[in-house]
Design an enzyme around this catalytic site. Structure first.
Site, mmCIF file in Angstrom:
data_model
loop_
_atom_site.group_PDB
_atom_site.id
_atom_site.type_symbol
_atom_site.label_atom_id
_atom_site.label_comp_id
_atom_site.label_asym_id
_atom_site.label_seq_id
_atom_site.Cartn_x
_atom_site.Cartn_y
_atom_site.Cartn_z
ATOM 1 N N LYS A 60 48.601 17.329 36.509
ATOM 2 C CA LYS A 60 48.457 18.424 37.475
ATOM 3 C C LYS A 60 49.096 18.008 38.778
ATOM 4 O O LYS A 60 49.196 16.818 39.086
ATOM 5 C CB LYS A 60 46.969 18.713 37.732
ATOM 6 N N TYR A 173 41.047 38.153 41.507
ATOM 7 C CA TYR A 173 41.918 39.167 40.899
ATOM 8 C C TYR A 173 43.386 38.760 41.030
ATOM 9 O O TYR A 173 44.234 39.527 41.456
ATOM 10 C CB TYR A 173 41.654 40.546 41.527
ATOM 11 N N GLY A 174 43.670 37.513 40.656
ATOM 12 C CA GLY A 174 45.050 37.006 40.661
ATOM 13 C C GLY A 174 45.670 37.187 39.287
ATOM 14 O O GLY A 174 45.307 38.102 38.550
ATOM 15 N N ASN A 175 46.582 36.295 38.926
ATOM 16 C CA ASN A 175 47.296 36.424 37.646
ATOM 17 C C ASN A 175 46.330 36.466 36.458
ATOM 18 O O ASN A 175 46.370 37.402 35.652
ATOM 19 C CB ASN A 175 48.304 35.267 37.507
#
Ligand code: GLU
Length: 370
Positions: A60, A173-175
């Site tokens: 990451k 409420y993103g991708n």
């Protein structure tokens, strides 16, 4: 910076384990990024790739910054500087970055260009989640949400919950969150509440997932969506619904929040949204949790499909990609669910048994050398 000044940003890339293949994982741009967070995310990527049975280890990356306060040119310069700093450690057979929180296909394109300029030839397969014209895969942008919906369908099957008419609330409420909402809505799910970093909204009836996304794109938040009332994030997590979907950042569901959760099923689209203390409470209350390292693995599964297409110079249709995703994630769900039944443990513990077990097997059979 655009004003001619110079600003120093701190970034990380952590490679946690590569016993099963080149390490894989996204890059996050967020003001709260820390080295410990990136280490945890790289660790989770390792188990995630193992559970999905794709030939990758875990990694990451993260840069401490607030992309919401930066211009596009500033983001491009910072991305290229970060990419050149990690260029010696990444590569298609070594470590393959992808998007994560607040990074996207454009950021991946800048990394491809920086890396390729340094190499002297085009290496699109150094990252996944690219724009389609640069070798991105069809279906990658919706993959995390779609994979989580497949997991919801399977969770419905084993808990005897029908998706048609099932109510759900999405935090983030993103991708991942918005695609999840749109796809579950197509299968008959009813979105009743949604939240983003600016606030949360609730509807007594139903919220149209696509209209909500359009509203957010226009005004920058879900707040103010016609036909909804504003609620707090805490109220959203305790909303009366069948399915609760944490799709933002870590530690959203604390022990206190967990006590008030009224959903029957939790599908973790985010990485690490539930604290260990909260997990114990949810378990005791009989909430069926589809853990992050299984629920959100659709993203990295389609990243794998993108990498395979790139290395083989293939172009699959969106339908082919979605079918392969469905096959992989459904199999992963059933491996984890079978383990949870056999060992009489939660889905989270079962996911770790499967994920850690396969990595341990790889390490053992590789042996030690020199
Ligand atoms: N950032 C995503 C995750 O947390 C995707 C990683 C990838 O596609 O490599 O799973």
């Amino acid at each position: 910076m655009d004003d001619g000044g110079v600003k120093v940003f701190t970034g990380f890339r952590v490679q946690y384990n590569d016993a099963r293949g080149p390490s894989k994982g996204g890059i996050r741009y967020h003001p709260n990024v820390t080295l410990d967070e990136v280490k945890a995310l790289a660790c989770w990527m390792t188990w995630k790739c193992s559970i999905a049975d794709i030939p990758f280890g875990g990694a990451k990356g993260g840069v401490i910054c607030n992309p919401k306060e930066m211009s596009n040119l500033e983001l491009e310069r910072m991305t290229r500087r970060y990419a050149s700093a990690i260029a010696d450690f990444i590569g298609p057979y070594r470590d393959i970055p992808a998007p994560d929180v607040y990074t996207n296909a454009q950021v991946m394109a800048w990394i491809v260009d920086t890396y390729s300029q340094l190499k002297g030839y085009m290496v699109p397969e150094v990252v996944t989640g690219k724009p389609i014209p640069l070798g991105g895969s069809l279906g990658r942008d919706t993959a995390t949400g779609r994979g989580a919906v497949f997991c919801t369908r399977e969770a419905g099957r084993v808990t005897k919950m029908t998706l048609k008419g099932a109510s759900f609330a999405v935090q983030g409420y993103g991708n991942a969150g918005s695609n999840y909402a749109e796809i579950l809505q197509e299968l008959g799910g009813r979105l009743v509440a949604a939240a983003d970093s600016q606030g949360a909204v609730l509807s007594k009836k139903v919220i149209d997932a696509l209209k909500l996304l359009k509203h957010k794109e226009k005004v920058g938040t879900v707040v103010g969506m016609p036909g909804t009332e504003k609620i707090s994030e805490d109220e959203l997590l305790r909303t009366e619904c069948d399915i609760l979907v944490p799709a933002a950042l870590e530690n959203a569901i604390t022990k206190d929040v967990a006590k008030g959760v009224r959903a029957k099923v939790i599908v973790e689209c985010a990485n690490g949204p539930t604290t260990p203390e909260a997990d114990t409470v949810l378990d005791a209350n009989g909430v069926f949790v589809v853990p992050d390292i299984l629920a959100n693995s659709g993203g990295v599964i389609v990243s794998y499909l993108e990498w395979v297409q790139n290395l083989n110079r293939l172009r699959w249709t969106e339908e082919e990609v979605n079918t392969k995703l469905e096959d992989k994630i459904t199999r992963a769900f059933s491996d984890v669910h079978e383990t949870s039944q056999k060992e009489k443990v939660s889905m989270r513990t079962a996911a770790l048994i499967v994920g850690v077990g396969r990595v341990a097997d790889a390490i053992k059979t590789l042996g030690l050398w020199p």
